[in-house]
Enzyme design. Structure first.
Site, PDB file in Angstrom:
ATOM      1  N   SER A  85      -7.768   1.864  -0.083  1.00  0.00           N
ATOM      2  CA  SER A  85      -9.035   2.636   1.649  1.00  0.00           C
ATOM      3  C   SER A  85      -9.428   1.496   2.675  1.00  0.00           C
ATOM      4  CB  SER A  85      -9.459   3.467   0.691  1.00  0.00           C
ATOM      5  OG  SER A  85     -11.109   4.528   1.542  1.00  0.00           O
ATOM      6  N   GLY A 142      -1.548  12.239  -9.055  1.00  0.00           N
ATOM      7  CA  GLY A 142      -2.670  12.854  -7.619  1.00  0.00           C
ATOM      8  C   GLY A 142      -1.090  13.896  -6.603  1.00  0.00           C
ATOM      9  N   ASP A 172      -1.315  13.764   0.806  1.00  0.00           N
ATOM     10  CA  ASP A 172      -0.585  12.694   0.245  1.00  0.00           C
ATOM     11  C   ASP A 172       0.356  12.964  -0.693  1.00  0.00           C
ATOM     12  OD1 ASP A 172      -2.464  11.755   2.215  1.00  0.00           O
ATOM     13  OD2 ASP A 172      -2.693   9.849   1.558  1.00  0.00           O
ATOM     14  N   THR A 193      -0.477  16.558  -6.229  1.00  0.00           N
ATOM     15  CA  THR A 193      -1.067  18.378  -5.746  1.00  0.00           C
ATOM     16  C   THR A 193      -2.232  18.064  -4.890  1.00  0.00           C
ATOM     17  OG1 THR A 193      -3.382  18.043  -6.961  1.00  0.00           O
ATOM     18  CG2 THR A 193      -0.987  19.108  -8.156  1.00  0.00           C
ATOM     19  N   GLY A 194      -2.709  16.336  -4.745  1.00  0.00           N
ATOM     20  CA  GLY A 194      -3.564  16.258  -3.298  1.00  0.00           C
ATOM     21  C   GLY A 194      -2.597  16.720  -2.229  1.00  0.00           C
ATOM     22  N   LYS A 204     -12.295   1.829  -5.158  1.00  0.00           N
ATOM     23  CA  LYS A 204     -11.917   1.663  -4.368  1.00  0.00           C
ATOM     24  C   LYS A 204     -11.466  -0.489  -4.223  1.00  0.00           C
ATOM     25  CE  LYS A 204      -9.107   5.424  -3.861  1.00  0.00           C
ATOM     26  NZ  LYS A 204      -7.118   5.233  -4.288  1.00  0.00           N
ATOM     27  N   SER A 250     -11.561  11.969  -4.180  1.00  0.00           N
ATOM     28  CA  SER A 250     -11.833  10.077  -2.966  1.00  0.00           C
ATOM     29  C   SER A 250     -11.842  11.292  -1.708  1.00  0.00           C
ATOM     30  CB  SER A 250     -10.437  10.946  -2.576  1.00  0.00           C
ATOM     31  OG  SER A 250      -9.852  11.863  -2.700  1.00  0.00           O
ATOM     32  N   GLU A 298     -12.408   2.612   3.247  1.00  0.00           N
ATOM     33  CA  GLU A 298     -13.808   2.744   2.764  1.00  0.00           C
ATOM     34  C   GLU A 298     -13.733   1.111   2.042  1.00  0.00           C
ATOM     35  OE1 GLU A 298     -16.350   4.698   3.179  1.00  0.00           O
ATOM     36  OE2 GLU A 298     -15.181   5.452   5.130  1.00  0.00           O
ATOM     37  N   TYR A 342     -17.491   5.304  -4.348  1.00  0.00           N
ATOM     38  CA  TYR A 342     -16.148   5.397  -3.686  1.00  0.00           C
ATOM     39  C   TYR A 342     -15.108   3.908  -3.538  1.00  0.00           C
ATOM     40  CZ  TYR A 342     -11.610   6.630  -0.984  1.00  0.00           C
ATOM     41  OH  TYR A 342     -10.127   6.710  -1.548  1.00  0.00           O
TER      42      TYR A 342
END
Length: 328
Positions: free
Chosen positions: A128, A9, A14, A11-12, A156, A87, A130, A152
């Site tokens: 997360s 990840g 974070d 390229t995201g 997680k 995400s 969430e 989601y």
């Protein structure tokens, strides 16, 4: 020898901040990306464009154990930050099968590949807030029971349990960071915070007249992504692995975010925002607020940029970007 870190990840939001942070620390940074990203770097690698010469990217799919296994065997990192996931919470309701399969299997594949190829590698899982969902207590800490309210969030929780199981069953240095909402000018446009700040910029510049938003009363604990990636690194520098909540300890409603963003450019949000019930989640999480006292006590971490500064930073960057597009 430089210490090697592998980021899924990368390229995201974070991943890009973490890559910058690790480069400053003198790391050799490797990133796992989908092949489509390498074929379309202009759109898919924009967050890491400025550091591409300094990092090494590897093509792989989190849906393929063989490709994850081969990269882990090739790189053999000392640290692995597993940030890649589907995400976007609202999308997870639309395609719950893809979200759950990708997020759970991807985490399992990375953990297994580490166990087989780099058992001394320290592993960070991006958990997360969430996962808490319909929490029984506020604020939420590391001992608060999980009650996820979205596919989601469910994925997680499974990733968190997988990470803990690999720690307890195989002795891996594996842990989870339970990060509450963290934003930045690099946030994807599908997320409500970026949707708001981008709309503010476009309305201010006369490009659009209205913006449709969902539940304005939902409350979140919002921090700055650049601060939160430092906490990720701090976790992997400890003597023993443990899970940590990373948050600001303060909540603000979506309406407060909207009001602050529009006020920053001298506009009254009530003239431009349309509340659209179609944008409400099927199962809403009304309030999330984190207790980061363990991270403060054991890591020495605390949030830097405050809520007001975060909102203004995002609006200013979107204004700058929209003006640049218009001038071209």
């Amino acid at each position: 020898m430089k210490k090697k870190a592998l980021i899924t990840g990368i390229t995201g939001q974070d991943g890009s901040y973490l890559a910058e942070f690790l480069l400053k620390k003198g790391y050799q940074v490797h990133g796992m990306v989908r092949h489509v990203a390498l074929e379309d770097p202009e759109h898919r690698l924009w967050r890491i464009k400025h550091i591409l010469p300094k990092i090494e990217l590897h093509s792989a799919s989190l849906e393929s154990y063989a490709s994850v296994f081969n990269i882990m065997k090739k790189v053999r990192p000392e640290e692995c930050y597993h940030l890649a996931a589907q995400s976007f919470v609202s999308y997870s309701f639309e395609d719950e099968f893809s979200t759950i399969n990708t997020n759970i299997n991807g985490t399992h594949f990375v953990l297994s590949a580490i166990k087989e190829n780099a058992p001394r590698c320290r592993f960070y899982f991006a958990a997360s807030s969430e996962m808490f969902g319909h929490a029984k207590e506020t604020p939420q800490n590391e001992d608060t029971p999980f009650h996820p309210r979205s596919p989601y969030g469910i994925s997680k929780v499974a990733g968190f349990d997988l990470t803990r199981n690999y720690r307890e069953a195989y002795g891996l240095f594996a842990l989870s960071g339970l990060l509450f909402n963290h934003e930045s000018p690099r946030r994807g446009f599908e997320f409500v915070t970026r949707k708001i700040t981008n709309a503010v910029a476009e309305i201010k510049m006369g490009l659009i007249k209205k913006v449709n938003l969902g539940n304005l009363h939902a409350k979140r604990d919002w921090g700055f992504a650049g601060d939160y990636v430092e906490a990720m690194w701090m976790m992997l520098q400890q003597d023993k692995p443990g899970d940590y909540v990373v948050a600001t300890g303060q909540t603000h409603s979506v309406e407060e975010f909207v009001d602050l963003a529009f006020s920053h450019v001298g506009l009254n949000w009530k003239k431009y925002v349309i509340v659209d019930k179609n944008l409400y989640r099927p199962a809403e999480v009304n309030i999330l607020r984190g207790d980061y006292s363990k991270a403060r006590r054991q890591l020495g971490w605390k949030p830097g940029i405050k809520f007001e500064g975060l909102v203004k930073m995002m609006v200013d960057e979107d204004l700058k970007r929209v003006r640049k597009i218009r001038s071209n």
